[in-house]
Design a protein around this motif. Structure first.
Motif, PDB file in Angstrom:
ATOM      1  N   MET A   1       0.881  -1.182   0.045  1.00  0.00           N
ATOM      2  CA  MET A   1      -0.031  -0.030   0.021  1.00  0.00           C
ATOM      3  C   MET A   1       0.892   1.161   0.117  1.00  0.00           C
ATOM      4  N   PRO A   2       1.046   1.904  -1.174  1.00  0.00           N
ATOM      5  CA  PRO A   2       1.744   3.174  -1.033  1.00  0.00           C
ATOM      6  C   PRO A   2       1.238   4.196  -0.208  1.00  0.00           C
ATOM      7  N   GLY A   3       2.175   5.143   0.221  1.00  0.00           N
ATOM      8  CA  GLY A   3       1.540   6.249   0.810  1.00  0.00           C
ATOM      9  C   GLY A   3       2.684   7.424   0.614  1.00  0.00           C
ATOM     10  N   LYS A   4       2.095   8.593   1.335  1.00  0.00           N
ATOM     11  CA  LYS A   4       2.790   9.706   0.842  1.00  0.00           C
ATOM     12  C   LYS A   4       2.707  10.512   2.483  1.00  0.00           C
ATOM     13  N   LEU A   5       3.844  10.677   3.012  1.00  0.00           N
ATOM     14  CA  LEU A   5       4.214  11.359   4.053  1.00  0.00           C
ATOM     15  C   LEU A   5       4.522  12.829   3.836  1.00  0.00           C
ATOM     16  N   PRO A  95       1.018   5.795  14.471  1.00  0.00           N
ATOM     17  CA  PRO A  95      -0.280   6.276  15.022  1.00  0.00           C
ATOM     18  C   PRO A  95      -1.115   7.028  13.860  1.00  0.00           C
ATOM     19  N   LEU A  96      -0.760   7.233  12.820  1.00  0.00           N
ATOM     20  CA  LEU A  96      -1.401   7.917  11.796  1.00  0.00           C
ATOM     21  C   LEU A  96      -1.818   6.997  10.712  1.00  0.00           C
ATOM     22  N   LEU A  97      -1.556   5.867  10.893  1.00  0.00           N
ATOM     23  CA  LEU A  97      -1.856   4.828  10.074  1.00  0.00           C
ATOM     24  C   LEU A  97      -3.099   3.934  10.361  1.00  0.00           C
ATOM     25  N   CYS A  98      -3.659   4.287  11.309  1.00  0.00           N
ATOM     26  CA  CYS A  98      -4.709   3.809  11.927  1.00  0.00           C
ATOM     27  C   CYS A  98      -6.116   4.628  11.625  1.00  0.00           C
ATOM     28  N   SER A  99      -6.992   4.207  10.967  1.00  0.00           N
ATOM     29  CA  SER A  99      -8.237   5.210  10.845  1.00  0.00           C
ATOM     30  C   SER A  99      -8.917   5.736  11.898  1.00  0.00           C
ATOM     31  N   GLU A 100      -8.825   5.014  13.104  1.00  0.00           N
ATOM     32  CA  GLU A 100      -9.501   5.538  14.373  1.00  0.00           C
ATOM     33  C   GLU A 100      -8.575   6.240  15.308  1.00  0.00           C
ATOM     34  N   ALA A 101      -7.460   6.166  14.926  1.00  0.00           N
ATOM     35  CA  ALA A 101      -6.481   7.059  15.809  1.00  0.00           C
ATOM     36  C   ALA A 101      -6.385   8.485  15.469  1.00  0.00           C
ATOM     37  N   ALA A 102      -5.056   9.046  15.520  1.00  0.00           N
ATOM     38  CA  ALA A 102      -5.134  10.494  15.319  1.00  0.00           C
ATOM     39  C   ALA A 102      -4.850  10.361  13.834  1.00  0.00           C
ATOM     40  N   THR A 103      -5.015  11.830  13.285  1.00  0.00           N
ATOM     41  CA  THR A 103      -5.109  12.163  11.713  1.00  0.00           C
ATOM     42  C   THR A 103      -3.846  13.219  11.519  1.00  0.00           C
ATOM     43  N   VAL A 104      -3.498  13.865  12.369  1.00  0.00           N
ATOM     44  CA  VAL A 104      -2.370  14.651  12.035  1.00  0.00           C
ATOM     45  C   VAL A 104      -1.344  14.978  13.484  1.00  0.00           C
ATOM     46  N   ASN A 123       8.321  23.183  16.505  1.00  0.00           N
ATOM     47  CA  ASN A 123       6.872  23.197  15.947  1.00  0.00           C
ATOM     48  C   ASN A 123       6.856  22.522  14.515  1.00  0.00           C
ATOM     49  N   VAL A 124       6.185  21.302  14.536  1.00  0.00           N
ATOM     50  CA  VAL A 124       5.963  20.669  13.120  1.00  0.00           C
ATOM     51  C   VAL A 124       4.732  20.308  12.703  1.00  0.00           C
ATOM     52  N   LEU A 125       4.442  19.907  11.707  1.00  0.00           N
ATOM     53  CA  LEU A 125       3.049  19.395  11.247  1.00  0.00           C
ATOM     54  C   LEU A 125       3.366  18.078  10.303  1.00  0.00           C
ATOM     55  N   VAL A 126       2.966  16.978  10.672  1.00  0.00           N
ATOM     56  CA  VAL A 126       3.066  15.880  10.037  1.00  0.00           C
ATOM     57  C   VAL A 126       1.859  15.068   9.588  1.00  0.00           C
ATOM     58  N   LYS A 127       1.579  14.725   8.341  1.00  0.00           N
ATOM     59  CA  LYS A 127       0.569  13.998   7.816  1.00  0.00           C
ATOM     60  C   LYS A 127       0.745  13.043   6.804  1.00  0.00           C
ATOM     61  N   VAL A 128       0.038  11.801   6.884  1.00  0.00           N
ATOM     62  CA  VAL A 128       0.095  10.864   5.832  1.00  0.00           C
ATOM     63  C   VAL A 128      -1.119  10.435   4.962  1.00  0.00           C
ATOM     64  N   ASP A 129      -0.840  10.401   3.954  1.00  0.00           N
ATOM     65  CA  ASP A 129      -2.000   9.693   3.035  1.00  0.00           C
ATOM     66  C   ASP A 129      -1.887   8.507   2.407  1.00  0.00           C
ATOM     67  N   LEU A 130      -2.749   7.533   2.598  1.00  0.00           N
ATOM     68  CA  LEU A 130      -2.611   6.182   2.459  1.00  0.00           C
ATOM     69  C   LEU A 130      -3.514   5.910   1.205  1.00  0.00           C
ATOM     70  N   PHE A 131      -2.906   4.984   0.164  1.00  0.00           N
ATOM     71  CA  PHE A 131      -3.997   4.388  -0.797  1.00  0.00           C
ATOM     72  C   PHE A 131      -4.116   2.933  -0.580  1.00  0.00           C
ATOM     73  N   ASN A 132      -5.553   2.722  -0.952  1.00  0.00           N
ATOM     74  CA  ASN A 132      -5.976   1.401  -0.419  1.00  0.00           C
ATOM     75  C   ASN A 132      -5.022   0.491  -1.523  1.00  0.00           C
ATOM     76  N   ASP A 133      -4.744  -0.563  -1.045  1.00  0.00           N
ATOM     77  CA  ASP A 133      -3.974  -1.780  -1.880  1.00  0.00           C
ATOM     78  C   ASP A 133      -4.280  -2.900  -1.330  1.00  0.00           C
ATOM     79  N   LEU A 134      -5.215  -3.927  -2.030  1.00  0.00           N
ATOM     80  CA  LEU A 134      -5.651  -5.220  -1.542  1.00  0.00           C
ATOM     81  C   LEU A 134      -4.690  -6.247  -1.829  1.00  0.00           C
ATOM     82  N   ASN A 135      -3.280  -5.941  -1.855  1.00  0.00           N
ATOM     83  CA  ASN A 135      -2.362  -6.970  -2.163  1.00  0.00           C
ATOM     84  C   ASN A 135      -2.203  -8.047  -1.077  1.00  0.00           C
TER      85      ASN A 135
END
Length: 980
Positions: A1-5, A95-104, A123-135
């Motif tokens: 599942m590729p992702g963008k940090l 913690p950002l990789l679970c949908s029910e946990a933190a988002t940022v 002071n930092v901001l960190v976000k993660v975008d994951l793309f669904n992959d059923l591999n």
């Protein structure tokens, strides 16, 4: 599942002065993930730079997101020389990789340097975008939730419990590689710290993969440990319970919350079990199951074979389907739930009815010689060692007639090339309603458990055959139901079940031993330790029994035995919470016996000691309010069970065990527990037993989450950590060492009682002692606990007359104490009174670090917060820190160094939780605290590993006010509608 940090560097503040000419800093930041590095612009001549960088984007696979931390390095720019490092920040992305946990992740994080400590904030901001992959062949386990708590988390329901999961990864320790000769201390520490972060992430991912293979989505009771094997290498291990958890709807009725004055034990009664789900009403009787359709959305769990990183032994490749265990909500047995090879549960708290019978503590230890780790990808040796230990634990449980081990834990103690592996738990029988095929193939035995017994005494009934007991024991009929046999004493590693019938209050019971050994190397050293271990454990067990009898109690809960090895000594520390279980017989007292010479003085001395013992038992019964109910006439007149009414488990051909004469109608065995005196050491042991420091009036202590017998808790809690390091005299004997070690633990408790005197009445809960021998002639004792107050008239007592520190001054020992009594508000405890709501003390270290932004984050070793409701879990906090100094004396000696370091660890944990959006850490624990000192070179080094669950909690008073406002708004709207 590729992702963008994506990461953005906003600003910095309180940076250290790096340019002595201008007293300022030219700071810039490097952001690194994997092999990709970005840099911000240099912000010249400022201690509070404002970078406001663009978004730095990393396109990576999701397994990399789990394995690697985001590394942020702050540096000072130099034109004509190498840039100077200010410090680093490691950010866990999990913690950002679970949908029910933190988002940022957003906030001010401390900049940490392994030499200078905290050096400002960034002071930092960190976000993660994951793309669904059923591999189906993916190597990531994104979405699997991890919890440190040893019970089902508060806002979740356990749909299924799949069983035991474990994994370990190994690597070479950078501290001991040849390149260390040309490496600076900072570079060595940072290489080690980064490697441990990487190994921790890899381990968590691999355990998550096992959970997904089993059909689960969470790990509860996650216990991760580090084995620093020196030149042999570095091992990171973890165990847990794989579960399928379901989020409880936030729109629950008021039954989901509890009144502010309710006890935590009531709050804990059914955490995540049987709460009302939408469309599934609950009856007023016992906990009702979810309906069968709850399982329709889950696929069957697959039999799991170990990953290639673990040993491919025959044991691990053939998981046996040994039974079926359904979720804790008491649903009918489901074919989707199967026991794995090892039916172990690190959980210590269970719902009523799940834990049917307890057999007792099962443990195993093994002494191993460490060899160098040649290939980090093949940890067969270490894995095979633990396989042996687990098989032994399993066979012990089977001998006790049990099919599961609860409250299971594993630990190690390492000195040079010798390692002691320890595992322990409580053998137990789980309810037959959760089982389909008995794991031990005992259909007749399980039929017995289907009978309804008193919920307050059922877990005490023996699960083993009384005619073939694997150990000597005195059995009597249960004093609650009078139908089944119970032992005279019960030892367990779990918390006290909420349904247990307890008389009086509990207390902390500790056994302490220090034994000398000869210096040896290699196999000879391992042989010496192997020969000493059985005697050490026997003496610890004897001490526990003596102290339990002395307090008039008959059961131990939360038992934890630690064995630490050094070059010339072995330390043993056993901690537990003693209680009086109403179902068990009362202890008959302690009787001194042995060789008595004709000397009249000696006989009088023995007589006086016997009188002191009897008086002490009477005082303890009064202190802990142990007044067992007397046997009344209706009990005497109750019918005796006929032989045919009992299970075949209790019957033999002669039926001798079913005779009426065996029924003991007196409450408890009147036979005393005999202490044999055969030498002067035995007399000194009895003196030590009688001179145990009594708990001051108004104080109680226990190592379980809840003190048995206390119900009316308040919301005032204070967490603290204390570390003491003591240097010994090499000429001391075993007896002298034992006294010093015992006094060290006693004085540690005395200092806690003294500093918490303003909180009386107060209870020290979850007292977690950790002992170690970091160097020869050095003993280290660390304790983490939480002070909880309860409603009672304060006991006025002269504290100054109670605290007399009894370390022998004549020994002229070099005593180094570090009492880092850090409250949940991260301040030095001058006064332990709770703070007014909404106010907090700020943490300021000697490095101009302001902790005002994180002071509101509460920390507690408990899995709950009294007077509050946990509404969201944000992820696991698992952090490892290294601190080194070459100016130990200038930093206040060992005390100042350790105090500062632990304060900084607290600040960093709070900052990371606040950046996730949380306001508390529950189930907090300090897993490792390794201290090494070289006073001749004015150097010291300390390694600390902490973990916990980041959560968001809401005060129940706020919930009630919100509810009142909502009701008033609804009433106002309806009145307006009627008027219209």
């Amino acid at each position: 599942m590729p992702g963008k940090l994506k990461a953005k560097i906003v600003a910095g503040r309180h940076l250290p002065i790096m340019d002595r000419a201008s007293d300022l800093t030219d700071a810039f930041v490097e952001v690194k993930f994997g092999n990709t590095t970005f840099k911000t612009d240099v912000y010249p001549k400022s201690l509070n730079p404002q970078w406001n960088s663009e978004w730095f984007k990393f396109e990576v696979d999701d397994e990399d997101l789990q394995d690697e931390p985001l590394q942020i390095t702050v540096l000072d720019h130099d034109t004509y020389s190498a840039n100077d490092a200010i410090g680093k920040v490691y950010i866990d992305i999990d913690p950002l990789l679970c949908s029910e946990a933190a988002t940022v992740i957003s906030g001010w994080l401390p900049i940490y340097d392994t030499i200078h400590g905290i050096r400002g904030e960034i002071n930092v901001l960190v976000k993660v975008d994951l793309f669904n992959d059923l591999n189906r062949f993916r190597q990531s386990s994104c979405g699997v939730k991890f919890f440190c708590t040893t019970s089902i988390p508060r806002c979740y329901r356990a749909v299924m419990v799949h069983g035991f999961v474990e994994e370990l990864v190994v690597n070479e320790d950078p501290e001991y590689q040849w390149i260390d000769r040309i490496r600076t201390p900072r570079a060595s520490n940072e290489a080690r710290q980064r490697l441990i972060f990487l190994m921790s992430g890899e381990l968590q991912r691999k355990i998550g993969l096992k959970v997904l293979e089993m059909g689960g989505n969470a790990v509860v009771g996650y216990l991760q440990c580090f084995d620093l094997e020196g030149e042999s290498g570095l091992v990171v291990r973890a165990i847990g319970t794989a579960c399928t958890l379901e989020k409880i709807s936030s729109t629950l009725p008021a039954t989901a919350t509890h009144p502010s004055n309710s006890s935590p034990s009531k709050d804990m009664k059914e955490p995540g079990f049987g709460e009302e789900a939408p469309g599934v009403p609950l009856s007023s009787g016992p906990p009702t199951p979810l309906r069968a359709q709850t399982f329709s959305s889950f696929s069957p769990s697959k039999s799991y074979s170990r990953q290639s990183s673990s040993s491919d032994t025959e044991l691990s490749l053939t998981p046996k389907t040994v039974g079926h265990l359904c979720h804790f909500c008491m649903v009918p047995p489901s074919p989707f739930c199967v026991f794995q090879e090892y039916p172990f549960f690190p959980l210590t708290a269970f719902p009523p009815g799940f834990l049917l019978h307890v057999g007792g503590v099962v443990s195993a230890r093994s002494v191993k010689l460490l060899d160098r780790i040649h290939n980090p990808d093949e940890p067969e040796t270490r894995d095979a060692w633990w396989e042996e230990i687990r098989q032994e634990i399993k066979s012990h449980a089977k001998a006790l007639g049990c099919q599961a081990v609860v409250g299971y834990s594993e630990s190690t103690s390492i000195c040079e090339e010798v390692c002691i592996l320890s595992a322990s738990g409580t053998a137990a029988i789980l309810s037959s309603r959760f089982m389909q095929d008995g794991p031990l193939d005992t259909e007749h035995r399980l039929s017995r458990f289907e009978e309804v017994v008193s919920p307050g005494c059922g877990f005490c009934h023996i699960p083993y055959d009384e005619l073939n007991i694997p150990f000597p024991a005195q059995l009597t009929y249960c004093y609650c139901c009078r139908r089944y046999k119970v032992p005279d004493v019960l030892f367990t590693t779990i918390d006290l079940p909420t349904e247990a019938n307890v008389t009086g209050k509990g207390c902390l019971i500790q056994a302490r031993l220090c034994r000398t050994k000869k210096k040896a190397q290699g196999e000879g050293n391992a042989t010496v330790i192997s020969n000493l271990l059985p005697f050490l454990e026997y003496e610890l067990h004897t001490q526990l029994m003596n102290k339990l009898k002395l307090r008039g109690m008959n059961a131990l809960f939360g038992l934890r035995i630690q064995i630490s090895i050094g070059e010339t000594m072995l330390l043993g520390l056993a901690s537990a919470t003693g209680v009086y279980l109403t179902a068990l017989p009362s202890p008959g007292g302690i009787q001194i016996a042995g060789k008595t010479p004709s000397d009249i003085t000696y006989e009088q001395h023995i007589s006086n000691m016997q009188k002191k013992i009897n008086d002490t038992i009477a005082k303890n019964k009064e202190l802990y309010e142990i007044n067992p109910p007397e046997v009344v006439e209706e009990i005497i007149g109750s019918p005796i069970p006929e032989p045919r009414q009992r299970s075949r488990l209790f019957r033999s051909q002669s039926e001798s065990s079913d005779e009426v004469s065996e029924l003991d109608l007196s409450h408890g065995k009147k036979d005393a527990f005999v202490l044999e005196i055969d030498d002067t050491d035995a007399v000194e042991d009895i003196h030590a037993l009688l001179t145990d420091f009594p708990t001051p009036a108004g104080f109680y202590s226990c190592n379980t989450e809840i003190m048995p017998g206390i119900q009316n808790w308040t919301s005032a809690i204070q967490m603290f950590t204390s570390v003491r390091v003591f240097r010994l005299n090499a000429s001391l004997t075993s007896q002298g060492l034992n006294k010093i070690f015992s006094d060290l633990c006693e004085n540690l408790l005395k200092s806690l009682y003294f500093k918490l005197r303003s909180m009386v009445p107060c209870c020290l809960c979850h007292l977690n002692f950790t002992v170690a021998i970091p160097e020869d002639e050095l003993i280290q004792v660390a304790v983490t606990a939480v002070a909880m107050s309860f409603d009672k008239e304060p006991c006025l007592v002269s504290f100054f007359s109670l605290f007399s520190f009894s370390l022998p001054l004549s020994l002229s020992l070099s005593l180094s104490l570090s009492l880092s009594l850090l409250l949940s508000t991260a301040s030095s405890m001058e006064k332990a009174s709770p703070l007014p709501e909404g106010r907090s003390r700020s943490l300021r270290s000697n490095r101009s670090y302001s902790g005002s932004s994180v002071a509101v984050v509460k920390m507690t070793p408990l899995s709950f917060i009294p007077g509050a409701k946990i509404i969201k879990y944000l992820g696991i906090i698992n952090m490892f820190f290294i601190r080194e100094t070459t100016s130990l004396r200038e930093e206040g000696g060992v005390s100042g160094f350790l105090h500062t370091f632990i304060a900084e660890v607290f600040a960093m944990v709070r900052a990371h939780v606040a950046a996730l959006g949380g306001n508390a850490v529950v189930s907090y624990s300090m897993k490792e605290c390794v201290f090494m000192e070289n006073p001749n070179k004015n150097q010291a080094q300390c390694l600390i590993n902490v973990s916990g669950d980041a959560v968001i909690f809401v005060r129940e008073s706020e919930l009630e006010s919100t509810s009142v406002q909502t009701q008033s708004a609804t009433t106002h709207t309806s009145n307006g509608a009627e008027g219209t």
